[in-house]
Design a protein around this motif. Structure first.
Motif, PDB file in Angstrom:
ATOM      1  N   THR A 111      47.444  52.713  41.718  1.00 14.73           N
ATOM      2  CA  THR A 111      46.326  53.282  41.954  1.00 14.73           C
ATOM      3  C   THR A 111      45.538  52.478  41.950  1.00 14.73           C
ATOM      4  OG1 THR A 111      47.176  55.916  41.602  1.00 14.73           O
ATOM      5  CG2 THR A 111      44.367  55.174  41.409  1.00 14.73           C
ATOM      6  N   LEU A 112      45.687  51.555  40.728  1.00 15.16           N
ATOM      7  CA  LEU A 112      45.041  50.446  39.968  1.00 15.16           C
ATOM      8  C   LEU A 112      45.183  49.135  40.295  1.00 15.16           C
ATOM      9  CD1 LEU A 112      45.564  51.615  35.906  1.00 15.16           C
ATOM     10  CD2 LEU A 112      43.427  51.728  37.444  1.00 15.16           C
ATOM     11  N   LEU A 113      46.065  49.336  40.576  1.00 18.61           N
ATOM     12  CA  LEU A 113      46.818  47.405  40.939  1.00 18.61           C
ATOM     13  C   LEU A 113      46.212  46.697  42.887  1.00 18.61           C
ATOM     14  CD1 LEU A 113      49.666  46.596  39.362  1.00 18.61           C
ATOM     15  CD2 LEU A 113      48.002  45.916  38.862  1.00 18.61           C
ATOM     16  N   ASP A 114      45.661  45.946  42.999  1.00 16.16           N
ATOM     17  CA  ASP A 114      45.631  45.408  44.151  1.00 16.16           C
ATOM     18  C   ASP A 114      46.770  43.914  43.753  1.00 16.16           C
ATOM     19  OD1 ASP A 114      43.648  46.184  45.909  1.00 16.16           O
ATOM     20  OD2 ASP A 114      42.348  46.198  44.012  1.00 16.16           O
ATOM     21  N   PRO A 115      47.091  43.386  45.412  1.00 16.67           N
ATOM     22  CA  PRO A 115      48.284  42.169  45.582  1.00 16.67           C
ATOM     23  C   PRO A 115      47.483  41.284  45.033  1.00 16.67           C
ATOM     24  CG  PRO A 115      48.153  42.852  47.834  1.00 16.67           C
ATOM     25  CD  PRO A 115      46.318  43.753  46.432  1.00 16.67           C
ATOM     26  N   GLY A 116      48.680  40.960  43.534  1.00 23.81           N
ATOM     27  CA  GLY A 116      48.090  39.572  42.559  1.00 23.81           C
ATOM     28  C   GLY A 116      47.629  40.088  41.666  1.00 23.81           C
ATOM     29  N   ASP A 117      47.350  41.060  41.134  1.00 20.64           N
ATOM     30  CA  ASP A 117      46.451  41.597  40.219  1.00 20.64           C
ATOM     31  C   ASP A 117      48.175  41.159  39.099  1.00 20.64           C
ATOM     32  OD1 ASP A 117      43.874  42.031  40.980  1.00 20.64           O
ATOM     33  OD2 ASP A 117      44.246  44.028  41.044  1.00 20.64           O
ATOM     34  N   GLU A 118      47.799  40.940  37.935  1.00 26.19           N
ATOM     35  CA  GLU A 118      48.430  41.405  36.403  1.00 26.19           C
ATOM     36  C   GLU A 118      48.505  42.032  35.518  1.00 26.19           C
ATOM     37  OE1 GLU A 118      48.674  35.718  37.101  1.00 26.19           O
ATOM     38  OE2 GLU A 118      48.007  37.212  35.221  1.00 26.19           O
ATOM     39  N   VAL A 119      50.004  42.058  35.477  1.00 25.47           N
ATOM     40  CA  VAL A 119      49.796  43.229  34.316  1.00 25.47           C
ATOM     41  C   VAL A 119      50.425  42.903  32.839  1.00 25.47           C
ATOM     42  CG1 VAL A 119      50.863  45.598  33.257  1.00 25.47           C
ATOM     43  CG2 VAL A 119      49.963  44.722  36.296  1.00 25.47           C
ATOM     44  N   ILE A 133      55.361  47.973  39.196  1.00 26.36           N
ATOM     45  CA  ILE A 133      54.392  47.147  38.743  1.00 26.36           C
ATOM     46  C   ILE A 133      54.431  46.175  40.013  1.00 26.36           C
ATOM     47  CG2 ILE A 133      53.723  45.015  37.800  1.00 26.36           C
ATOM     48  CD1 ILE A 133      54.093  45.649  35.244  1.00 26.36           C
ATOM     49  N   ARG A 134      55.830  45.474  40.141  1.00 23.98           N
ATOM     50  CA  ARG A 134      55.544  44.574  41.945  1.00 23.98           C
ATOM     51  C   ARG A 134      55.733  45.411  43.271  1.00 23.98           C
ATOM     52  NH1 ARG A 134      61.074  42.890  38.434  1.00 23.98           N
ATOM     53  NH2 ARG A 134      59.739  40.910  37.632  1.00 23.98           N
ATOM     54  N   LEU A 135      56.330  46.755  43.274  1.00 23.12           N
ATOM     55  CA  LEU A 135      56.269  47.542  44.606  1.00 23.12           C
ATOM     56  C   LEU A 135      54.823  47.922  44.040  1.00 23.12           C
ATOM     57  CD1 LEU A 135      59.156  50.222  43.917  1.00 23.12           C
ATOM     58  CD2 LEU A 135      58.610  49.402  45.771  1.00 23.12           C
ATOM     59  N   ALA A 136      53.732  47.556  43.607  1.00 25.66           N
ATOM     60  CA  ALA A 136      52.389  47.731  43.610  1.00 25.66           C
ATOM     61  C   ALA A 136      51.818  46.681  44.349  1.00 25.66           C
ATOM     62  CB  ALA A 136      51.668  49.208  42.587  1.00 25.66           C
ATOM     63  N   GLY A 137      51.984  45.652  44.186  1.00 25.23           N
ATOM     64  CA  GLY A 137      51.557  44.332  44.849  1.00 25.23           C
ATOM     65  C   GLY A 137      51.383  43.777  43.615  1.00 25.23           C
ATOM     66  N   GLY A 138      52.044  43.853  42.241  1.00 23.33           N
ATOM     67  CA  GLY A 138      51.137  43.350  40.995  1.00 23.33           C
ATOM     68  C   GLY A 138      51.988  42.148  40.443  1.00 23.33           C
ATOM     69  N   VAL A 139      52.078  41.895  39.568  1.00 24.02           N
ATOM     70  CA  VAL A 139      52.282  40.386  38.637  1.00 24.02           C
ATOM     71  C   VAL A 139      52.798  40.635  37.362  1.00 24.02           C
ATOM     72  CG1 VAL A 139      52.749  37.562  38.257  1.00 24.02           C
ATOM     73  CG2 VAL A 139      51.755  38.732  40.351  1.00 24.02           C
ATOM     74  N   PRO A 140      53.451  41.233  37.237  1.00 24.36           N
ATOM     75  CA  PRO A 140      54.243  41.493  35.812  1.00 24.36           C
ATOM     76  C   PRO A 140      54.136  39.686  35.019  1.00 24.36           C
ATOM     77  CG  PRO A 140      56.536  42.038  36.565  1.00 24.36           C
ATOM     78  CD  PRO A 140      55.087  41.708  37.999  1.00 24.36           C
ATOM     79  N   VAL A 141      53.678  40.097  34.135  1.00 25.42           N
ATOM     80  CA  VAL A 141      53.682  38.831  33.021  1.00 25.42           C
ATOM     81  C   VAL A 141      53.994  39.504  31.536  1.00 25.42           C
ATOM     82  CG1 VAL A 141      51.481  37.367  31.922  1.00 25.42           C
ATOM     83  CG2 VAL A 141      51.651  37.723  34.179  1.00 25.42           C
ATOM     84  N   ASP A 142      55.599  38.534  31.193  1.00 25.77           N
ATOM     85  CA  ASP A 142      55.982  38.797  29.721  1.00 25.77           C
ATOM     86  C   ASP A 142      55.294  38.511  28.407  1.00 25.77           C
ATOM     87  OD1 ASP A 142      57.844  40.381  32.306  1.00 25.77           O
ATOM     88  OD2 ASP A 142      59.500  38.953  31.457  1.00 25.77           O
ATOM     89  N   VAL A 143      55.666  39.371  27.873  1.00 25.20           N
ATOM     90  CA  VAL A 143      54.886  39.091  26.852  1.00 25.20           C
ATOM     91  C   VAL A 143      55.869  39.163  25.484  1.00 25.20           C
ATOM     92  CG1 VAL A 143      52.959  39.349  24.858  1.00 25.20           C
ATOM     93  CG2 VAL A 143      52.368  39.360  27.011  1.00 25.20           C
ATOM     94  N   VAL A 144      56.923  38.688  25.289  1.00 25.37           N
ATOM     95  CA  VAL A 144      58.061  38.649  24.908  1.00 25.37           C
ATOM     96  C   VAL A 144      57.876  38.498  22.807  1.00 25.37           C
ATOM     97  CG1 VAL A 144      60.087  37.178  23.948  1.00 25.37           C
ATOM     98  CG2 VAL A 144      59.263  37.408  26.073  1.00 25.37           C
ATOM     99  N   THR A 145      58.163  39.830  22.593  1.00 26.95           N
ATOM    100  CA  THR A 145      58.185  40.388  21.013  1.00 26.95           C
ATOM    101  C   THR A 145      59.849  39.374  20.554  1.00 26.95           C
ATOM    102  OG1 THR A 145      58.886  42.017  21.231  1.00 26.95           O
ATOM    103  CG2 THR A 145      56.171  41.275  21.115  1.00 26.95           C
ATOM    104  N   GLY A 146      59.705  39.918  19.037  1.00 27.22           N
ATOM    105  CA  GLY A 146      61.105  39.113  18.709  1.00 27.22           C
ATOM    106  C   GLY A 146      61.322  40.062  17.679  1.00 27.22           C
ATOM    107  N   PRO A 147      62.793  40.473  16.919  1.00 32.00           N
ATOM    108  CA  PRO A 147      63.080  41.132  16.056  1.00 32.00           C
ATOM    109  C   PRO A 147      62.222  40.599  15.036  1.00 32.00           C
ATOM    110  CG  PRO A 147      64.618  39.747  16.534  1.00 32.00           C
ATOM    111  CD  PRO A 147      63.995  39.207  17.701  1.00 32.00           C
ATOM    112  N   GLU A 148      62.088  39.615  14.507  1.00 32.83           N
ATOM    113  CA  GLU A 148      61.358  39.475  13.502  1.00 32.83           C
ATOM    114  C   GLU A 148      60.359  40.152  13.154  1.00 32.83           C
ATOM    115  OE1 GLU A 148      59.719  36.904  16.539  1.00 32.83           O
ATOM    116  OE2 GLU A 148      62.420  37.380  15.746  1.00 32.83           O
TER     117      GLU A 148
END
Length: 399
Positions: A111-119, A133-148
């Motif tokens: 409902t929210l994403l158009d092709p190329g929109d980033e999440v 996200i990909r099925l909806a045409g969006g682009v997942p942008v990983d923001v990696v967190t760690g155990p520390e």
């Protein structure tokens, strides 16, 4: 011309369900396997909920189509439950009942994403998020967190990852797979950042009742009410009421978003099964006694698993504060000889652990952070100790 569309052919299967299916198949073949893969409570659905479903089976109106958006009485009960449990006031018209939490997540992104929109997608993440996200045409942008950092994302990390294409932040606290719980002040800071940046927040709050120790759940809309016009909350009965198989979830959001998502659902699945909706109504409108009992058991198992993992050679693990998962680092066990093999990835190590110790765990590759693994403590105390003991004994052999 390809037989399978690139859109569907590119979907990765659910790693958690695959590991659980493998463990069950091995047990069916007579092998002694302890499975830590499934993300579901090991308790039965409470009796009063089952009784409501039995009653619904005999009601003729439940044998027919009902509104695609959900039974009106269930939508109202979910609105009341949200105010009671989360402190967020919404109307029944802002609720869409879905076939489980997964459908709620997908329909929100569709409902929210158009092709190329980033999440922006804090990692480690639940395996379904990037695929939806990909099925909806969006682009997942990983923001990696760690155990520390206890696997908690910061505003600084989010801002560094934001671009002009960023439209949505996926926010999951308590977290699957890490068990991380953001403090209320952290939730407030993230919500204010999103509001000022003009981006949407999709908040997955399905583990809201499963928090332990000093941790406290905080809904992002209680912390930043002004975000209400750009926030969608997804939730469901699966975890809180031990109802994973009943397949009832929901999304809550602005009325235009809910109406559009309901239109999508009307063509995709129509209404959720009425008997399941009746059961969900009994769940959300009823007492939370069974939840408290489960939480007590999960807390005990959480502490046991964490202690045993931290005593295992090559393993480090933050203490989870919510959900029912530990997410240890296995990096200290990689690159070492173990029963004639030298696994260099967590996927290879998890496969070796399954074959040599009869213990099924999900490798971190499935959650966006190789070198780690997820273990669910939603299983009996006896099996938990047996399984982690086997894992520890095996890794103790590594040279």
């Amino acid at each position: 011309m390809s037989r399978i569309s690139s859109r569907i052919g590119g979907i990765a299967p659910s790693a958690t369900l695959a590991v659980d299916a493998t463990a069950k198949a091995m047990r069916a073949a007579g092998q002694d396997v302890v499975g830590f893969g499934a993300g579901e409570p090991d308790f039965a659905t409470p009796d009063h909920i089952v009784a409501a479903a039995e009653k619904a089976c005999r009601e003729p109106r439940m044998h027919r189509y009902t509104p695609a958006g959900g039974l009106p009485e269930l939508r109202q009960a979910i609105a009341e439950k949200t105010a009671r449990d989360s402190g967020v006031t919404v109307s029944a018209g802002q609720v869409l009942v879905t076939n489980g939490g997964k459908q709620a997540v997908y329909e929100a992104f569709a409902t929210l994403l158009d092709p190329g929109d980033e999440v922006l997608l804090p990692a480690p993440y639940w395996t379904t998020y990037p695929e939806s996200i990909r099925l909806a045409g969006g682009v997942p942008v990983d923001v990696v967190t760690g155990p520390e950092a206890g696997y908690r994302v910061t505003v600084e990390q989010l801002e560094a990852a934001r671009t002009e294409r960023t439209k949505v932040l996926l926010f999951n606290s308590p977290s699957n797979p890490t068990g991380a719980v953001h403090k209320p002040e952290e939730v407030r800071e993230i919500g204010r950042w999103a509001e000022q940046a003009g981006i949407w927040v999709l908040a997955d709050e399905i583990y809201e009742h499963l928090v332990y120790g000093e941790a406290r759940f905080a809904s992002i809309l209680t912390q930043v009410p002004e975000l209400a016009e750009r926030c969608v909350i997804v939730n469901g009965v699966a975890k809180t009421y031990a109802m994973t198989g009943w397949r009832v979830g929901w999304l809550i959001g602005p009325t235009d978003v809910v109406s559009a998502a309901a239109n999508l659902q009307s063509h995709a699945t129509s209404n959720v099964a009425n008997v399941s909706q009746a059961a969900a109504l009994a769940a959300v409108a009823g007492p939370l006694d069974a939840v408290a009992e489960m939480r007590t058991a999960f807390d005990r198992r959480r502490l046991t698993m964490h202690r045993m993992l931290t005593e295992t050679p090559g393993v480090t693990c933050p203490l989870p504060e919510g959900a029912f998962y530990c997410y240890p680092s296995l990096q200290g066990a990689l690159g070492r000889s173990l029963r004639g093999r030298t696994p260099t990835t967590s996927a290879e190590l998890c496969q070796l652990i399954l074959e040599e110790a009869g213990v099924a765990i999900v490798p971190g590759e499935a959650f966006g952070t190789p070198g780690f693994a997820r273990l669910s403590y939603a299983l009996s105390d006896e099996d938990l100790v047996k399984g982690v003991s086997r894992l520890s004994a095996l890794l103790s052999e590594a040279a």
